[in-house]
Design an enzyme around this catalytic site. Sequence first.
Site, mmCIF file in Angstrom:
data_model
loop_
_atom_site.group_PDB
_atom_site.id
_atom_site.type_symbol
_atom_site.label_atom_id
_atom_site.label_comp_id
_atom_site.label_asym_id
_atom_site.label_seq_id
_atom_site.Cartn_x
_atom_site.Cartn_y
_atom_site.Cartn_z
ATOM 1 N N ARG A 149 -15.435 -7.028 0.839
ATOM 2 C CA ARG A 149 -14.536 -5.759 1.448
ATOM 3 C C ARG A 149 -12.441 -5.914 1.044
ATOM 4 O O ARG A 149 -12.457 -4.921 0.932
ATOM 5 C CB ARG A 149 -14.162 -6.621 2.630
ATOM 6 C CG ARG A 149 -15.838 -6.390 3.454
ATOM 7 C CD ARG A 149 -15.045 -6.066 4.882
ATOM 8 N NE ARG A 149 -14.209 -5.155 5.358
ATOM 9 C CZ ARG A 149 -14.392 -3.547 5.686
ATOM 10 N NH1 ARG A 149 -16.061 -3.543 4.888
ATOM 11 N NH2 ARG A 149 -14.061 -3.383 5.174
ATOM 12 N N ASP B 152 -8.529 -14.510 12.852
ATOM 13 C CA ASP B 152 -9.430 -15.739 11.561
ATOM 14 C C ASP B 152 -9.179 -17.060 11.996
ATOM 15 O O ASP B 152 -9.814 -17.446 11.803
ATOM 16 C CB ASP B 152 -9.028 -15.404 10.389
ATOM 17 C CG ASP B 152 -8.714 -14.205 10.183
ATOM 18 O OD1 ASP B 152 -9.107 -13.384 10.306
ATOM 19 O OD2 ASP B 152 -8.072 -14.104 9.171
ATOM 20 N N ARG C 261 -15.225 -1.162 9.524
ATOM 21 C CA ARG C 261 -13.392 -1.663 9.145
ATOM 22 C C ARG C 261 -13.470 -0.453 8.501
ATOM 23 O O ARG C 261 -12.819 -0.360 7.456
ATOM 24 C CB ARG C 261 -14.287 -2.748 8.232
ATOM 25 C CG ARG C 261 -14.917 -4.099 8.334
ATOM 26 C CD ARG C 261 -13.944 -4.910 9.440
ATOM 27 N NE ARG C 261 -12.771 -5.497 8.721
ATOM 28 C CZ ARG C 261 -12.680 -6.420 8.081
ATOM 29 N NH1 ARG C 261 -13.677 -7.153 7.883
ATOM 30 N NH2 ARG C 261 -11.313 -7.241 6.876
ATOM 31 N N ARG D 92 -16.110 -18.816 0.514
ATOM 32 C CA ARG D 92 -15.367 -17.390 0.248
ATOM 33 C C ARG D 92 -13.901 -18.019 0.623
ATOM 34 O O ARG D 92 -12.428 -17.327 0.148
ATOM 35 C CB ARG D 92 -15.764 -16.299 0.947
ATOM 36 C CG ARG D 92 -16.747 -15.785 0.557
ATOM 37 C CD ARG D 92 -17.431 -14.437 1.341
ATOM 38 N NE ARG D 92 -16.305 -14.145 1.542
ATOM 39 C CZ ARG D 92 -15.658 -13.590 2.868
ATOM 40 N NH1 ARG D 92 -16.402 -13.273 4.129
ATOM 41 N NH2 ARG D 92 -14.318 -12.626 3.022
ATOM 42 N N CYS E 191 -18.507 -4.086 9.048
ATOM 43 C CA CYS E 191 -19.238 -5.680 7.993
ATOM 44 C C CYS E 191 -19.674 -5.965 9.275
ATOM 45 O O CYS E 191 -19.032 -5.627 10.719
ATOM 46 C CB CYS E 191 -19.124 -6.306 7.616
ATOM 47 S SG CYS E 191 -17.328 -6.959 8.322
ATOM 48 N N LYS F 206 -6.111 -17.752 0.226
ATOM 49 C CA LYS F 206 -6.567 -16.297 0.347
ATOM 50 C C LYS F 206 -6.803 -14.894 0.506
ATOM 51 O O LYS F 206 -6.080 -14.312 -0.386
ATOM 52 C CB LYS F 206 -8.152 -16.419 0.443
ATOM 53 C CG LYS F 206 -9.013 -14.800 0.471
ATOM 54 C CD LYS F 206 -10.575 -15.784 1.539
ATOM 55 C CE LYS F 206 -10.333 -15.084 2.595
ATOM 56 N NZ LYS F 206 -10.582 -13.601 3.083
ATOM 57 N N ASN F 207 -5.631 -14.423 1.650
ATOM 58 C CA ASN F 207 -5.463 -13.142 2.142
ATOM 59 C C ASN F 207 -4.171 -13.139 1.476
ATOM 60 O O ASN F 207 -3.969 -11.876 1.428
ATOM 61 C CB ASN F 207 -5.571 -13.213 3.443
ATOM 62 C CG ASN F 207 -6.469 -13.304 3.817
ATOM 63 O OD1 ASN F 207 -8.141 -13.367 2.825
ATOM 64 N ND2 ASN F 207 -6.940 -13.299 5.507
HETATM 65 N N1 EPU Z 1 -8.283 -1.064 10.903
HETATM 66 C C1 EPU Z 1 -8.515 1.112 11.329
HETATM 67 N N2 EPU Z 1 -7.969 1.696 10.580
HETATM 68 C C2 EPU Z 1 -8.060 1.409 9.239
HETATM 69 C C3 EPU Z 1 -7.989 -0.223 8.985
HETATM 70 C C4 EPU Z 1 -7.926 -0.871 9.440
HETATM 71 O O1 EPU Z 1 -8.248 1.231 12.115
HETATM 72 O O2 EPU Z 1 -7.073 1.869 7.958
HETATM 73 C C5 EPU Z 1 -8.110 -1.391 12.426
HETATM 74 C C6 EPU Z 1 -9.290 -2.218 11.583
HETATM 75 O O3 EPU Z 1 -10.321 -1.802 12.539
HETATM 76 C C7 EPU Z 1 -8.284 -2.986 13.080
HETATM 77 C C8 EPU Z 1 -7.517 -3.637 12.659
HETATM 78 O O4 EPU Z 1 -7.173 -2.156 12.150
HETATM 79 O O5 EPU Z 1 -8.910 -3.154 14.027
HETATM 80 C C9 EPU Z 1 -6.436 -4.496 11.423
HETATM 81 O O6 EPU Z 1 -7.506 -4.569 10.948
HETATM 82 P P1 EPU Z 1 -6.771 -5.267 8.983
HETATM 83 O O7 EPU Z 1 -6.299 -3.326 7.972
HETATM 84 O O8 EPU Z 1 -4.953 -5.697 9.008
HETATM 85 O O9 EPU Z 1 -7.594 -6.095 8.545
HETATM 86 P P2 EPU Z 1 -7.645 -6.084 6.600
HETATM 87 O O10 EPU Z 1 -6.546 -6.096 6.240
HETATM 88 O O11 EPU Z 1 -8.885 -5.142 6.317
HETATM 89 C C10 EPU Z 1 -6.775 -8.598 6.956
HETATM 90 C C11 EPU Z 1 -7.516 -10.150 6.630
HETATM 91 C C12 EPU Z 1 -8.643 -10.776 7.359
HETATM 92 C C13 EPU Z 1 -8.102 -10.228 8.578
HETATM 93 C C14 EPU Z 1 -6.820 -8.885 9.117
HETATM 94 C C15 EPU Z 1 -6.431 -8.958 10.200
HETATM 95 C C16 EPU Z 1 -8.280 -10.105 4.025
HETATM 96 C C17 EPU Z 1 -8.734 -9.816 2.444
HETATM 97 N N3 EPU Z 1 -8.912 -10.037 5.533
HETATM 98 O O12 EPU Z 1 -8.437 -7.742 6.552
HETATM 99 O O13 EPU Z 1 -9.282 -10.996 6.853
HETATM 100 O O14 EPU Z 1 -9.191 -11.116 9.797
HETATM 101 O O15 EPU Z 1 -6.428 -8.571 8.081
HETATM 102 O O16 EPU Z 1 -5.499 -9.603 10.324
HETATM 103 O O17 EPU Z 1 -6.420 -10.026 3.892
HETATM 104 C C18 EPU Z 1 -11.066 -13.614 6.878
HETATM 105 O O18 EPU Z 1 -9.934 -13.883 5.892
HETATM 106 O O19 EPU Z 1 -11.352 -13.941 8.072
HETATM 107 C C19 EPU Z 1 -10.537 -11.931 6.717
HETATM 108 C C20 EPU Z 1 -11.386 -11.495 7.786
#
Ligand code: EPU
Length: 420
Positions: free
Chosen positions: A91, A306, A120, A398, A115, A22-23
């Site tokens: 998201r 995850d 986030r 999802r 969330c 998915k990701n």
């Molecule tokens: N963060 C910031 N600023 C930003 C973006 C992120 O401070 O602008 C922080 C976040 O708050 C968090 C950390 O950086 O503490 C990591 O967040 P990241 O941006 O890597 O998460 P994401 O890209 O939004 C993806 C996956 C998540 C997974 C995370 C971490 C997708 C669609 N989502 O989210 O997947 O937990 O990376 O590996 O790729 C899930 O599949 O259940 C899921 C939540």
Amino acid sequence: MDCLVINGGTPLKGEVKISGAKNAALPLMAATLLTSDECVLRNLPNLSDVQFMARILKSLGASVEMNRGTIRVRARKIDGFGDYDLIRKMRGSICILGPLMGRLNEAKVSMPGGCVIGARPIDLHLKGMRDLGAKVRVEAGYVHAKAKRLIGGESFLGGRCGPTVLGTANMLMAASLAKGKTLIHSAACEPEIEDLAKFLNAMGAKILGAGSPTITIQGVRRLRGAEHRVIPDRIEAATYALAGAVTNGDVTLRSCQPSHLSAVLDKMREAGVRIESGRNTLRIRPAKQLRSVDITTMPHAGFPTDVQAQMMVLMLKSPGISIITERIFESRFMHVNELARMGADISIEGPSAIVKGGQPLSGADVMASDLRASAALVLAGMAAKGVTRVNRVYHIDRGYENIDGKLRALGANISREPGQ
Ligand code: EPU
């Protein structure tokens, strides 16, 4: 709202095929917006998030054809900025920011809120766009980014909790069509980023170093259509491996990528689970004696956030005290109170959960709060004695393709029922 009803206690046995990730799929689908040619993605999982992203692409004017795990997208022209309400609901849709900036030099996307797993923020996504010369405003719930033409630059994408996965994806996509060279420091190293770079390179991008913390992108004038096969879902694989382990089962995972799972497999072995690793297969066999282990979630190649909730269920089965520390998201322990209804003894101390394992779990009515928490509750239900009813199962749909069907094929006593 459907619920899953599980009569626990059966050791899982047999083979399960792991679906596409998915990701990886969501940013790959977004990347198809970078060209007016047709792109084909294969091995897409059949999930509500993937269907949602397909609707977003359509709302942006792309023609989208989906047929059994293969999607053909052609974004000849992008109309406006899509359906804001649709974009707001998922998201993962933040990953259209980079492609829209690359293709149109302008993007308007809704600003995601927090969330259940914590705040986030998207400050690093916005910083990345600014580092490419865009002006970025947040106004009335929207992010509006605009540039005359994106210009390659140098960007540090490390945040308080490490690098950002989708922020790095956005940067790769935008910088691929920027003028000149971009250097990303502290880039996310997740396999999904490597997969995206592979697809972008097949489209004609010039990206080096994806999968490491330093990525260089030499911008090109245009990208062309390409075909790509999505990598196997490492989180789904880890979930089935743990499902085997918590039920004392003998489960073989097919079509998975064990090298993407090193941290999880290492901790499972440390806990005593017997694991045989092949090139694209994993066989999970019961531990002679389970042991408690400590875990801290980290960016890749550390232990993935995850899988934290699902690993907690294995620790509940392991006699002794395990300390599970969550370092990526601030409140990703929503499953703890639900597990407590099943007899789990877990206390939260700051970012750590202290798990007293080895006591029997009993079936209960529990509530799914997010995708991975729901998976943990299903695992706990299979490891427990008696009947567990996991409510609000739409969370699980999802991110897990046909989870009840796959578990039934492994011998689990699980059914889907319409909920209240
Ligand atoms: N963060 C910031 N600023 C930003 C973006 C992120 O401070 O602008 C922080 C976040 O708050 C968090 C950390 O950086 O503490 C990591 O967040 P990241 O941006 O890597 O998460 P994401 O890209 O939004 C993806 C996956 C998540 C997974 C995370 C971490 C997708 C669609 N989502 O989210 O997947 O937990 O990376 O590996 O790729 C899930 O599949 O259940 C899921 C939540």
